[in-house]
Write a protein that holds these residues in place. Structure first.
Motif, short mmCIF file in Angstrom:
data_model
loop_
_atom_site.label_atom_id
_atom_site.label_comp_id
_atom_site.label_asym_id
_atom_site.label_seq_id
_atom_site.Cartn_x
_atom_site.Cartn_y
_atom_site.Cartn_z
N LEU A 75 -0.10 -7.39 14.53
CA LEU A 75 0.54 -7.82 15.77
C LEU A 75 1.90 -8.46 15.53
N LEU B 290 2.44 -11.30 13.97
CA LEU B 290 2.36 -12.75 14.14
C LEU B 290 2.27 -13.42 12.78
N ASN C 12 9.30 -20.04 18.57
CA ASN C 12 10.28 -19.74 19.61
C ASN C 12 9.60 -19.01 20.74
N GLN D 244 4.67 -15.59 23.60
CA GLN D 244 4.47 -14.33 24.30
C GLN D 244 3.02 -14.15 24.72
N LEU D 245 2.16 -14.97 24.21
CA LEU D 245 0.74 -14.76 24.51
C LEU D 245 0.20 -16.00 25.20
N TYR E 280 2.29 -3.45 24.23
CA TYR E 280 2.38 -3.31 22.77
C TYR E 280 2.71 -1.88 22.39
N ASP F 89 15.99 -20.63 20.80
CA ASP F 89 15.49 -20.98 22.13
C ASP F 89 16.50 -20.64 23.22
#
Lengths: 347, 380
Positions: A271, A273, A339, A342-343, B119, B346
């Motif tokens: 993924l 991550l 940063n 997303q999940l 995805y 950010d």
């Protein structure tokens, strides 16, 4: 004449607006569901709040609160119910306190199946029982269909800190060792694997657990633990950066020493991550003086929730308060704050 | 993790580091550009720079698809979601890219636009099937790696006779960008590049043969490398050896996945569905001729540009942003005045700060302690 009340249909029934209206339906929901399963003498008094005495000569108190909005509500290794109990118990325990009591507030969405609510409440009751921390007061609100997402749960906990125990980031000193209590990233990966658009087969279970027992054992051995925190959202990286900022010291961790299950590492690889940023719900990060580290590690490993504990790094003098990692390659890199996210909604 | 850990073995890395140290000529500098963001990420994440002699300098190239996507294209996507009420499906990194008027896809989503993270482009197609009453647009970005799947879903949408699905195509081409970088080497301010670490996944599709013309024309070695840190170390060693020998060849370190011909089937799909654009605006690089793809006219009904008559307006980057120079290797992230101050991951101002694969974001996230640590590192 004794009136007959039809019992709640916990098989096929659904939450409706009357369950939050203050009328009979609400009283019935509280009686037949919450009070029945959370049962304890304080709750049985049916007060507007919980009334209890503190132990004689009680020291300082700790209070912590946590809202839970996880999606999906049921996931491998747990559900929003036990998560909401563990989350707050852990927040209290991370202050070095013995958790005493919990409150639970529910925001239910109109149409939510009562069978699911029953499962959640039973799971909360079991988690509270296992941790030895009763749920002594609560609240229920119902919002219209479409204005919630099934159920949101807020729990608040209070606990007592024993004399002489004082955990806070400002205790952290250069030379301190950094320990984690076990494998990182299980919860986040278990949740992600069940997301609607992200189905992959995995045997990984959430690590959700109450850590008050582990913390008590650790404080018994090393009362002078400098600081504790549970690496939930933002994972280990967030805890290290929070403590670096708050203590004004740098941290160096060693990639090789960080315990990560190979399935979690593989899922993260897939993924894109980094396990350092993935959430946990049954792990803690501990800081202690170098001379206490081995002793503390042995105590953690002797506890079922700390079997895979490890010393992963140390605190260094660095006015920039950077978190660095020695990679498996022998190079160094920073471990910065995450940063964006997303999940969403992992706890 | 089998098949992964073998490529991250610290012992092997130290062996390679020794071989590199022994191979370099201390009298010269080696300026090597890794084209791909995937390499940039591996270099930063594993701290590879620490294992290299000081005269080997790695220059981070423009191979980060999110970074080079121009603002105007994101503006178009936001317009589709807000003005045409479509469900816009996109890869995650794209969500955060700052667009015009203080917007981004993420902010447009917060304002009510129906923007969904996927995805895989298959998910976008499934969303279209599940929502027959809604128009669904897939915001397609990426180099040759993500292009064949986009071609495949367009063909599948045609087979399924889906009438509510289209693609906003932004696919770009690697060799054209490499040529552009070499052409801009004539700029007197340019840092001369001695060799390239060639793309990994892109090369599995296009094949190593695609770089042979480039190497012959510009006389710079290209070593195709996998995305694992050991791959990158091995490729660096191979490049140093070529440079020392005065050779300029295409070499393939990533033989476990890349062949000379590449993936013929994937190439065929792309050929069937896409054709070259005359020019395309790259964020940071500007207009690059023959560097991107558009959907062929026979698939026009799946082309969101045609379907919604999407225009394109170029939007300049922030004036202080040095991304253009950084992407060409002329400057380093820390040379930029706004790096780490007003431009951070950010709140990115420029292309290179947007994605974790961007040169500035990688340096900010993983490497800035090297420059900023002033206090002695006390190993107490």
């Amino acid at each position: 004449m004794k009136t007959y009340t039809r019992p709640l249909d916990l098989k096929n029934g659904r939450v409706d607006m009357s369950h939050g209206s203050g009328g009979r339906a609400m009283a019935q929901l509280i009686d037949e569901l919450f009070a029945r399963h959370f049962t304890n003498p304080i709750l049985a008094e049916q007060g507007d709040g919980a009334c209890f005495a503190l132990p004689v000569g009680a020291g300082r108190m700790v209070m912590a609160t946590d809202s839970h909005v996880v999606s999906p509500l049921f996931f491998a290794g747990g559900d929003i119910g036990c998560l909401s109990v563990h989350g707050t118990i852990n927040d209290v325990a991370m202050m070095g306190a013995k958790p005493l009591y919990l409150s639970a507030a529910f925001i239910l969405e109109e149409g939510f199946p009562l069978a699911d609510l029953l499962r959640i409440v039973q799971s909360m009751a079991q988690a509270a029982r296992e941790a030895g921390v009763p749920i002594v007061t609560g609240d229920t609100k119902v919002v219209e269909a479409g204005k919630g997402d099934g159920v949101f749960i807020t729990t608040t906990g209070i606990g007592l800190v024993t004399e002489g125990i004082d955990l806070k980031p400002s205790n952290i000193k250069a030379g301190d060792k950094i320990l984690v209590s076990g494998m990182l990233g299980d919860h986040g990966v278990a949740i992600m694997s069940q997301r609607e658009n992200l189905t992959f087969e995995t045997t990984i279970q959430s690590d959700t657990a109450a850590l008050n027992g582990l913390v008590a054992a650790m404080l018994d051995t090393v009362p002078n633990i400098h600081a504790l925190r549970d690496p939930t959202r933002g994972g280990l990286a967030a805890v290290l950066n929070e403590f670096a900022q708050a203590s004004g010291h740098g941290m160096v961790i060693h990639e090789k020493a960080i315990p990560v299950r190979s399935q979690v590492a593989a899922a993260c690889e897939l993924l894109g991550l980094d396990p350092l940023y993935v959430a946990n719900e049954g792990k803690l990060v501990a800081y202690c003086a170098a001379e206490d580290a081995e002793n503390l590690l042995a105590t953690m490993r002797a506890h079922p929730l700390g079997a895979d504990a490890a010393i992963i790094g140390e605190v260094i003098a660095d006015t920039n308060a950077f978190v660095q990692m020695e990679t498996v390659f022998g190079g160094r890199r920073m471990v910065d704050w995450i940063n964006g996210e997303q999940l969403p909604r992992i706890c | 993790m089998k098949y992964i850990d073998e490529f991250r073995d610290g012992e092997l890395a130290r062996g390679l580091a020794k071989a590199i140290a022994a191979a370099v000529n201390p009298a010269r500098e080696y300026r090597l550009m890794e084209f791909c963001g995937g390499h940039t990420h591996a270099i930063s994440r594993y701290g590879l720079q620490d294992l290299l002699p000081s005269n080997v300098r790695l220059i981070h190239g423009p191979g980060c698809p999110v970074c080079v996507l121009p603002i105007g294209r994101i503006d178009s996507a936001i317009a589709l979601a807000t003005q045409h009420d479509v469900i816009l499906c996109t890869y995650a990194d794209t969500l955060r890219v700052p667009a015009s008027n203080g917007l981004s896809l993420l902010k447009a989503k917060a304002q009510g636009a129906d923007i969904r993270m996927v995805y895989s482009c298959d998910d976008a197609l499934r969303i279209a099937q599940d929502n027959p009453q809604r128009e669904v647009v897939f915001f397609a970005i990426g180099f040759e790696t993500t292009t064949p799947p986009t071609a495949a879903i367009i063909l599948q949408a045609q087979r399924l006779q889906l009438s509510n699905f289209s693609v906003l195509c932004n696919h770009v081409l690697t060799p054209a960008a490499m040529v552009h970088i070499m052409e801009s080497q004539n700029d007197p301010a340019a840092v001369a590049i001695d060799g390239f670490v060639g793309p990994a996944h892109v090369s599995t599709v296009i094949g190593s043969g695609q770089y042979e013309g480039f190497v012959a024309r510009y006389q710079r070695p290209v070593v195709i490398a996998g995305f694992e840190p050991l791959d990158v170390m091995q490729a660096i060693l191979m490049l140093i050896r070529q440079i020392n020998d005065g050779r300029a060849e295409v070499e393939n370190e990533f033989t476990r996945a890349v062949t000379r011909e590449g993936n013929r089937k994937a190439q065929g799909l792309c050929e069937q569905v896409f054709e070259l654009r005359e020019t395309f605006d790259w964020r940071g690089l500007g207009e690059v001729p023959l560097s991107a793809l558009k959907i062929r006219s026979e698939f026009a009904r799946f082309d969101a540009e045609v379907r919604y008559q999407v225009g394109y307006a170029q939007v300049p980057d922030h004036k202080a942003c040095e991304c253009a120079a950084i992407l060409r290797g002329h400057k380093r992230p820390a040379d930029c005045k706004v790096f780490g101050t007003v431009c951070t991951p950010d709140h990115p101002l420029g292309a290179c700060m947007v994605s974790s694969e961007g040169a500035c974001a990688a340096h900010y996230t993983y490497g800035r302690f090297r420059v900023e640590v002033v206090a002695p590192v006390d190993e107490a």
